[in-house]
Scaffold this motif. Structure first.
Motif, PDB file in Angstrom:
ATOM      1  N   ARG A 200       4.893  -0.353  -0.100  1.00  0.00           N
ATOM      2  CA  ARG A 200       5.410   1.017  -0.059  1.00  0.00           C
ATOM      3  C   ARG A 200       4.713   1.884  -1.095  1.00  0.00           C
ATOM      4  O   ARG A 200       4.430   1.431  -2.199  1.00  0.00           O
ATOM      5  CB  ARG A 200       6.906   1.050  -0.396  1.00  0.00           C
ATOM      6  CG  ARG A 200       7.765   0.490   0.644  1.00  0.00           C
ATOM      7  CD  ARG A 200       9.245   0.498   0.368  1.00  0.00           C
ATOM      8  NE  ARG A 200       9.772   1.228  -0.760  1.00  0.00           N
ATOM      9  CZ  ARG A 200      10.991   1.744  -0.804  1.00  0.00           C
ATOM     10  NH1 ARG A 200      11.796   1.621   0.216  1.00  0.00           N
ATOM     11  NH2 ARG A 200      11.427   2.370  -1.857  1.00  0.00           N
ATOM     12  N   ALA A 201       4.476   3.134  -0.753  1.00  0.00           N
ATOM     13  CA  ALA A 201       3.993   4.146  -1.691  1.00  0.00           C
ATOM     14  C   ALA A 201       4.918   5.349  -1.535  1.00  0.00           C
ATOM     15  O   ALA A 201       5.056   5.884  -0.433  1.00  0.00           O
ATOM     16  CB  ALA A 201       2.557   4.529  -1.386  1.00  0.00           C
TER      17      ALA A 201
ATOM     18  N   VAL B 160       4.586   2.559  -6.413  1.00  0.00           N
ATOM     19  CA  VAL B 160       3.957   1.666  -5.440  1.00  0.00           C
ATOM     20  C   VAL B 160       4.619   0.306  -5.595  1.00  0.00           C
ATOM     21  O   VAL B 160       4.788  -0.184  -6.719  1.00  0.00           O
ATOM     22  CB  VAL B 160       2.438   1.555  -5.683  1.00  0.00           C
ATOM     23  CG1 VAL B 160       1.810   0.549  -4.735  1.00  0.00           C
ATOM     24  CG2 VAL B 160       1.772   2.912  -5.528  1.00  0.00           C
TER      25      VAL B 160
END
Length: 188
Positions: free
Chosen positions: A91-92, A70
């Protein structure tokens, strides 16, 4: 009977999952971001990410690390016709690292996942940036591919440097950027 016993022993050793031997790895990355697309291509940003994975030993010198990550990215503050904007992203991702070596370890990695951009204007019109760049507050598929060089400073602690090419595919546009940075990881 002896050959059956030997075959059973070999099969048990070969087919035993190595995940039982896997170790938890926690890492942290810090990046400089170099956007590859207009109007961000002259900006430099920053980012950081946390990651958790399992070190699955493949051979004595090859380690595979499936992981989740992450991160947060700030693409800088581009100025367009006197206006300034701030584009950020969360973002993951999930991916894999493959490293060869014990003390000095070249590593390749890749991730895929989801990214969400956020756009703010410093007192300016956000629609202007969206119209000009095609990028606004959206989410989409994100990915990265990169190389790293890790140094095991202790048996379970590594530090290193990395570089990657990244992308985010949005509805009408895509955003691409290079990252270069440093990282550290601890294996439990």
């Amino acid at each position: 009977m002896r050959s059956f016993t030997r075959a059973a022993l070999v099969a048990a050793l070969v087919l035993t999952p190595t995940a039982a031997l896997a170790q938890l790895q926690v890492g942290f990355d810090v990046d400089a971001i170099f956007p590859d697309d207009e109007p961000l291509d002259e900006e430099t940003g920053y980012g950081f990410a946390g990651r958790v994975g399992l070190v699955v030993p493949g051979t004595p010198v090859l380690d595979l690390v499936p992981e989740i990550q992450v991160g947060y990215l700030d693409f800088g503050t581009p100025g367009i016709d006197g206006s300034s904007f701030d584009l950020t992203m969360v973002r993951a991702t999930a991916g894999l690292r493959a490293g060869i070596g014990t003390v000095l370890r070249p590593t390749a990695f890749g991730h895929v996942g989801w990214g969400q951009t956020s756009l703010s204007a410093n007192g300016d019109d956000i629609d202007f940036f969206e119209d000009r760049s095609g990028i606004g507050e959206e989410s989409g598929f994100t990915w990265d591919l990169g190389l790293a060089l890790d140094l095991a400073i202790l048996p379970l602690v590594t530090v290193g440097v990395h570089g990657a090419y990244n992308g985010l595919d949005l509805d009408e546009e895509s955003l691409n950027w290079w990252t270069a940075g440093a990282h550290a990881a601890v294996t439990f």
